[in-house]
Design an enzyme around this catalytic site. Sequence first.
Site, PDB file in Angstrom:
ATOM      1  N   HIS A  45     -22.670  -6.719  57.225  1.00  0.00           N
ATOM      2  CA  HIS A  45     -21.623  -6.011  56.490  1.00  0.00           C
ATOM      3  C   HIS A  45     -20.275  -6.235  57.171  1.00  0.00           C
ATOM      4  O   HIS A  45     -19.753  -5.376  57.879  1.00  0.00           O
ATOM      5  CB  HIS A  45     -21.949  -4.517  56.391  1.00  0.00           C
ATOM      6  N   HIS A  49     -18.923 -11.206  54.267  1.00  0.00           N
ATOM      7  CA  HIS A  49     -19.762 -10.712  53.166  1.00  0.00           C
ATOM      8  C   HIS A  49     -18.892 -10.310  51.979  1.00  0.00           C
ATOM      9  O   HIS A  49     -19.204 -10.640  50.826  1.00  0.00           O
ATOM     10  CB  HIS A  49     -20.596  -9.522  53.641  1.00  0.00           C
ATOM     11  N   HIS A  85     -15.442  -3.242  49.037  1.00  0.00           N
ATOM     12  CA  HIS A  85     -16.590  -2.364  48.806  1.00  0.00           C
ATOM     13  C   HIS A  85     -17.343  -1.948  50.067  1.00  0.00           C
ATOM     14  O   HIS A  85     -18.066  -0.953  50.051  1.00  0.00           O
ATOM     15  CB  HIS A  85     -17.560  -3.005  47.802  1.00  0.00           C
ATOM     16  N   ASP A  86     -17.189  -2.682  51.170  1.00  0.00           N
ATOM     17  CA  ASP A  86     -17.861  -2.295  52.421  1.00  0.00           C
ATOM     18  C   ASP A  86     -16.875  -2.076  53.568  1.00  0.00           C
ATOM     19  O   ASP A  86     -17.261  -2.141  54.742  1.00  0.00           O
ATOM     20  CB  ASP A  86     -18.894  -3.355  52.830  1.00  0.00           C
ATOM     21  N   ASP A 195     -23.211  -8.376  44.818  1.00  0.00           N
ATOM     22  CA  ASP A 195     -23.503  -7.776  46.122  1.00  0.00           C
ATOM     23  C   ASP A 195     -24.928  -8.075  46.587  1.00  0.00           C
ATOM     24  O   ASP A 195     -25.182  -8.186  47.788  1.00  0.00           O
ATOM     25  CB  ASP A 195     -23.277  -6.264  46.037  1.00  0.00           C
TER      26      ASP A 195
END
Length: 291
Positions: A45, A49, A85-86, A195
Amino acid sequence: RSEQYSLLVDLSRDLGVQRTLQVDDSTLLGFYEACASGYPDNPYHNFVHALDVTVILHRLLRELGAGVYLTPLDVAVTVLAAVCHDVGHPGVNNLYHVHARTELAVRYKNESILENHSYQDSIKDEEEEKAQKRERDELIDSFKKAFFEIILATDMRHHFSLLDEVHGMVESFTLGPMGAAFRRRLCAILLHAADVSNPVRSWSECKEWSDAITTEFRWQGERERQEGLPVSPGMDGDSTTPGAQARSAIEFNEVVIRPYFTALAEFLPKAHIFLDDLNSNLRHWRAIAAS
Protein backbone atom coordinates in the site's frame (compact mmCIF):
# COMPACT_ATOMS: atom_id res chain seq x y z
CA ARG A 1 9.23 10.10 -9.02
CA SER A 2 9.22 12.59 -11.88
CA GLU A 3 8.29 9.91 -14.43
CA GLN A 4 5.46 8.68 -12.22
CA TYR A 5 4.10 12.20 -11.81
CA SER A 6 4.38 12.84 -15.55
CA LEU A 7 2.45 9.65 -16.26
CA LEU A 8 -0.32 10.65 -13.87
CA VAL A 9 -0.60 14.11 -15.38
CA ASP A 10 -0.64 12.65 -18.91
CA LEU A 11 -3.30 10.07 -18.05
CA SER A 12 -5.37 12.78 -16.39
CA ARG A 13 -5.10 15.03 -19.42
CA ASP A 14 -6.13 12.19 -21.71
CA LEU A 15 -9.25 11.71 -19.58
CA GLY A 16 -10.00 15.44 -19.48
CA VAL A 17 -9.40 15.93 -15.77
CA GLN A 18 -7.59 19.26 -16.09
CA ARG A 19 -10.20 20.60 -18.48
CA THR A 20 -13.09 19.46 -16.30
CA LEU A 21 -11.65 20.86 -13.07
CA GLN A 22 -10.34 23.98 -14.82
CA VAL A 23 -6.81 23.54 -13.52
CA ASP A 24 -3.49 23.50 -15.33
CA ASP A 25 -0.93 20.71 -15.29
CA SER A 26 1.19 22.33 -12.58
CA THR A 27 -1.77 22.69 -10.22
CA LEU A 28 -2.78 19.07 -10.67
CA LEU A 29 0.84 18.00 -10.32
CA GLY A 30 1.01 19.81 -6.99
CA PHE A 31 -2.04 17.90 -5.81
CA TYR A 32 -0.53 14.58 -6.88
CA GLU A 33 2.76 15.42 -5.16
CA ALA A 34 0.85 16.19 -1.96
CA CYS A 35 -0.97 12.85 -2.24
CA ALA A 36 2.29 10.99 -2.84
CA SER A 37 3.83 12.52 0.27
CA GLY A 38 1.00 10.99 2.30
CA TYR A 39 1.82 7.43 1.27
CA PRO A 40 4.11 5.54 3.68
CA ASP A 41 6.82 3.28 2.29
CA ASN A 42 4.81 0.07 2.64
CA PRO A 43 5.59 -3.07 0.63
CA TYR A 44 2.16 -2.94 -1.05
CA HIS A 45 0.00 0.00 0.00
CA ASN A 46 2.30 2.70 -1.35
CA PHE A 47 2.24 5.40 -4.01
CA VAL A 48 3.25 2.96 -6.76
CA HIS A 49 0.10 0.96 -5.97
CA ALA A 50 -1.96 4.15 -6.32
CA LEU A 51 -0.30 4.88 -9.66
CA ASP A 52 -0.87 1.30 -10.78
CA VAL A 53 -4.57 1.47 -9.89
CA THR A 54 -4.90 4.73 -11.81
CA VAL A 55 -3.30 3.18 -14.89
CA ILE A 56 -5.80 0.30 -14.83
CA LEU A 57 -8.67 2.71 -14.25
CA HIS A 58 -7.55 4.62 -17.34
CA ARG A 59 -7.62 1.36 -19.28
CA LEU A 60 -11.14 0.59 -18.07
CA LEU A 61 -12.36 4.04 -19.02
CA ARG A 62 -10.59 4.32 -22.37
CA GLU A 63 -9.79 0.93 -23.90
CA LEU A 64 -12.68 -1.02 -22.40
CA GLY A 65 -15.27 1.72 -22.94
CA ALA A 66 -16.56 2.43 -19.44
CA GLY A 67 -15.96 6.15 -19.85
CA VAL A 68 -18.85 6.57 -22.29
CA TYR A 69 -21.33 5.99 -19.46
CA LEU A 70 -19.89 8.73 -17.24
CA THR A 71 -19.82 12.51 -17.25
CA PRO A 72 -16.49 14.36 -17.36
CA LEU A 73 -16.91 15.21 -13.66
CA ASP A 74 -17.54 11.53 -12.82
CA VAL A 75 -14.30 10.64 -14.58
CA ALA A 76 -12.34 13.39 -12.85
CA VAL A 77 -13.48 12.49 -9.35
CA THR A 78 -12.77 8.79 -9.94
CA VAL A 79 -9.26 9.49 -11.21
CA LEU A 80 -8.48 11.60 -8.14
CA ALA A 81 -10.01 8.93 -5.91
CA ALA A 82 -7.74 6.34 -7.52
CA VAL A 83 -4.66 8.41 -6.75
CA CYS A 84 -5.78 9.10 -3.18
CA HIS A 85 -7.60 5.94 -2.15
CA ASP A 86 -4.84 4.59 0.14
CA VAL A 87 -3.24 7.84 1.32
CA GLY A 88 -1.89 7.40 4.84
CA HIS A 89 -2.27 3.62 4.79
CA PRO A 90 -0.18 2.34 7.73
CA GLY A 91 0.52 -1.09 6.26
CA VAL A 92 -1.96 -2.87 8.52
CA ASN A 93 -5.60 -3.58 7.74
CA ASN A 94 -8.85 -2.47 9.36
CA LEU A 95 -9.05 -5.60 11.50
CA TYR A 96 -5.74 -4.72 13.15
CA HIS A 97 -7.10 -1.30 14.10
CA VAL A 98 -10.23 -2.86 15.55
CA HIS A 99 -8.25 -5.34 17.66
CA ALA A 100 -5.70 -2.74 18.76
CA ARG A 101 -8.40 -0.15 19.46
CA THR A 102 -6.30 2.48 17.76
CA GLU A 103 -7.10 6.18 17.68
CA LEU A 104 -8.25 5.78 14.07
CA ALA A 105 -10.58 2.92 15.02
CA VAL A 106 -12.13 5.06 17.74
CA ARG A 107 -12.40 8.09 15.46
CA TYR A 108 -14.20 6.19 12.71
CA LYS A 109 -16.11 3.83 15.02
CA ASN A 110 -14.57 0.72 13.40
CA GLU A 111 -16.25 1.55 10.07
CA SER A 112 -14.05 1.53 6.92
CA ILE A 113 -11.26 2.90 9.09
CA LEU A 114 -8.46 3.19 6.53
CA GLU A 115 -10.76 4.35 3.75
CA ASN A 116 -12.15 7.14 5.95
CA HIS A 117 -8.59 8.07 6.93
CA SER A 118 -7.46 8.24 3.29
CA TYR A 119 -10.43 10.42 2.40
CA GLN A 120 -9.81 12.85 5.25
CA ASP A 121 -6.10 13.13 4.43
CA SER A 122 -6.89 13.74 0.77
CA ILE A 123 -9.26 16.68 1.28
CA LYS A 124 -7.05 18.82 3.52
CA ASP A 125 -5.88 20.99 0.64
CA GLU A 126 -9.38 21.03 -0.79
CA GLU A 127 -10.73 22.55 2.43
CA GLU A 128 -8.32 25.45 2.02
CA GLU A 129 -9.45 25.94 -1.56
CA LYS A 130 -13.08 25.92 -0.46
CA ALA A 131 -12.46 28.72 2.01
CA GLN A 132 -10.94 30.80 -0.77
CA LYS A 133 -13.61 30.13 -3.40
CA ARG A 134 -17.01 30.24 -1.75
CA GLU A 135 -18.80 30.65 -5.06
CA ARG A 136 -17.86 27.07 -5.92
CA ASP A 137 -19.29 25.57 -2.71
CA GLU A 138 -22.04 23.61 -4.42
CA LEU A 139 -19.69 22.01 -6.94
CA ILE A 140 -17.08 21.26 -4.30
CA ASP A 141 -19.63 19.70 -1.95
CA SER A 142 -20.97 17.50 -4.75
CA PHE A 143 -17.43 16.52 -5.72
CA LYS A 144 -16.51 15.66 -2.13
CA LYS A 145 -19.63 13.55 -1.66
CA ALA A 146 -18.78 11.47 -4.72
CA PHE A 147 -15.09 11.36 -3.77
CA PHE A 148 -15.98 10.05 -0.30
CA GLU A 149 -18.39 7.42 -1.60
CA ILE A 150 -15.99 6.11 -4.21
CA ILE A 151 -13.01 5.85 -1.84
CA LEU A 152 -15.04 4.07 0.85
CA ALA A 153 -16.15 1.52 -1.74
CA THR A 154 -12.55 0.28 -1.93
CA ASP A 155 -13.02 -1.33 1.50
CA MET A 156 -13.05 -5.08 0.73
CA ARG A 157 -16.03 -5.59 3.01
CA HIS A 158 -18.13 -4.00 0.25
CA HIS A 159 -16.87 -6.41 -2.41
CA PHE A 160 -19.85 -8.73 -2.61
CA SER A 161 -22.41 -5.93 -2.50
CA LEU A 162 -20.54 -4.32 -5.41
CA LEU A 163 -20.63 -7.66 -7.19
CA ASP A 164 -24.42 -7.71 -6.79
CA GLU A 165 -24.55 -4.22 -8.26
CA VAL A 166 -22.49 -5.28 -11.26
CA HIS A 167 -24.87 -8.16 -11.91
CA GLY A 168 -27.79 -5.74 -12.04
CA MET A 169 -26.03 -3.04 -14.02
CA VAL A 170 -26.92 -4.16 -17.54
CA GLU A 171 -30.60 -4.44 -16.66
CA SER A 172 -30.57 -1.11 -14.84
CA PHE A 173 -28.88 0.60 -17.75
CA THR A 174 -31.58 -0.48 -20.18
CA LEU A 175 -34.22 1.30 -18.09
CA GLY A 176 -33.04 4.71 -19.26
CA PRO A 177 -30.30 7.31 -18.84
CA MET A 178 -28.02 6.94 -15.86
CA GLY A 179 -28.72 9.27 -12.96
CA ALA A 180 -26.02 10.73 -10.74
CA ALA A 181 -26.38 8.08 -8.03
CA PHE A 182 -26.16 5.26 -10.57
CA ARG A 183 -23.07 6.78 -12.17
CA ARG A 184 -21.38 7.13 -8.78
CA ARG A 185 -21.94 3.44 -8.15
CA LEU A 186 -20.40 2.66 -11.52
CA CYS A 187 -17.40 4.79 -10.56
CA ALA A 188 -17.09 2.79 -7.34
CA ILE A 189 -17.36 -0.49 -9.23
CA LEU A 190 -14.64 0.55 -11.67
CA LEU A 191 -12.24 1.79 -8.99
CA HIS A 192 -12.71 -1.40 -7.00
CA ALA A 193 -12.00 -3.42 -10.14
CA ALA A 194 -8.78 -1.50 -10.68
CA ASP A 195 -7.85 -1.84 -7.01
CA VAL A 196 -8.12 -5.66 -7.05
CA SER A 197 -6.87 -6.15 -10.61
CA ASN A 198 -3.48 -7.69 -9.81
CA PRO A 199 -4.68 -11.27 -10.45
CA VAL A 200 -5.98 -10.35 -13.92
CA ARG A 201 -2.73 -8.87 -15.18
CA SER A 202 0.36 -10.44 -16.72
CA TRP A 203 1.99 -13.13 -14.58
CA SER A 204 5.02 -10.96 -13.82
CA GLU A 205 2.82 -8.13 -12.52
CA CYS A 206 0.52 -10.52 -10.69
CA LYS A 207 3.40 -12.28 -8.91
CA GLU A 208 5.22 -9.06 -8.05
CA TRP A 209 2.16 -7.53 -6.38
CA SER A 210 1.27 -10.80 -4.68
CA ASP A 211 4.76 -10.96 -3.18
CA ALA A 212 4.38 -7.38 -1.97
CA ILE A 213 1.04 -7.92 -0.23
CA THR A 214 2.29 -11.20 1.25
CA THR A 215 5.24 -9.34 2.77
CA GLU A 216 2.90 -6.71 4.18
CA PHE A 217 0.65 -9.42 5.61
CA ARG A 218 3.63 -11.09 7.27
CA TRP A 219 4.74 -7.78 8.79
CA GLN A 220 1.25 -7.24 10.19
CA GLY A 221 1.18 -10.74 11.67
CA GLU A 222 4.52 -10.15 13.37
CA ARG A 223 3.32 -6.83 14.73
CA GLU A 224 0.13 -8.37 16.06
CA ARG A 225 2.10 -11.09 17.87
CA GLN A 226 4.45 -8.53 19.39
CA GLU A 227 1.51 -6.48 20.65
CA GLY A 228 -0.35 -9.49 22.02
CA LEU A 229 -3.21 -9.13 19.53
CA PRO A 230 -5.01 -11.92 17.67
CA VAL A 231 -3.10 -12.65 14.48
CA SER A 232 -5.35 -11.83 11.54
CA PRO A 233 -6.29 -14.65 9.16
CA GLY A 234 -3.63 -15.33 6.54
CA MET A 235 -0.98 -13.24 8.26
CA ASP A 236 0.91 -15.74 10.38
CA GLY A 237 4.25 -17.10 9.18
CA ASP A 238 2.82 -20.41 7.99
CA SER A 239 0.33 -18.58 5.76
CA THR A 240 2.99 -16.61 3.92
CA THR A 241 5.19 -19.45 2.63
CA PRO A 242 5.27 -19.85 -1.19
CA GLY A 243 2.92 -22.83 -1.09
CA ALA A 244 0.49 -21.10 1.24
CA GLN A 245 0.70 -17.94 -0.84
CA ALA A 246 -0.21 -19.93 -3.95
CA ARG A 247 -3.12 -21.70 -2.26
CA SER A 248 -4.40 -18.41 -0.90
CA ALA A 249 -4.13 -16.82 -4.34
CA ILE A 250 -6.07 -19.68 -5.94
CA GLU A 251 -8.89 -19.38 -3.42
CA PHE A 252 -9.00 -15.57 -3.65
CA ASN A 253 -8.99 -15.66 -7.44
CA GLU A 254 -11.76 -18.24 -7.71
CA VAL A 255 -14.02 -16.91 -4.94
CA VAL A 256 -13.47 -13.15 -5.22
CA ILE A 257 -11.83 -12.18 -8.50
CA ARG A 258 -13.37 -14.48 -11.11
CA PRO A 259 -17.02 -13.73 -10.24
CA TYR A 260 -16.36 -9.98 -10.15
CA PHE A 261 -14.59 -9.73 -13.49
CA THR A 262 -16.98 -12.19 -15.11
CA ALA A 263 -19.85 -9.94 -14.08
CA LEU A 264 -17.93 -6.84 -15.19
CA ALA A 265 -17.43 -8.41 -18.62
CA GLU A 266 -21.21 -8.73 -18.96
CA PHE A 267 -21.38 -4.94 -18.81
CA LEU A 268 -18.07 -4.26 -20.58
CA PRO A 269 -17.55 -7.12 -23.06
CA LYS A 270 -13.94 -6.09 -23.73
CA ALA A 271 -13.17 -6.88 -20.08
CA HIS A 272 -13.13 -10.58 -21.02
CA ILE A 273 -9.43 -10.07 -21.71
CA PHE A 274 -8.90 -9.91 -17.95
CA LEU A 275 -10.27 -13.42 -17.57
CA ASP A 276 -7.69 -14.76 -20.02
CA ASP A 277 -4.88 -13.45 -17.82
CA LEU A 278 -6.64 -14.74 -14.71
CA ASN A 279 -6.77 -18.27 -16.12
CA SER A 280 -3.13 -18.10 -17.15
CA ASN A 281 -2.07 -16.90 -13.71
CA LEU A 282 -4.07 -19.63 -12.01
CA ARG A 283 -2.08 -22.22 -13.93
CA HIS A 284 1.10 -20.69 -12.51
CA TRP A 285 -0.29 -20.65 -8.97
CA ARG A 286 -1.44 -24.27 -9.21
CA ALA A 287 2.01 -25.32 -10.36
CA ILE A 288 3.58 -23.56 -7.37
CA ALA A 289 1.03 -25.08 -4.97
CA ALA A 290 1.77 -28.55 -6.32
CA SER A 291 5.56 -28.23 -6.08
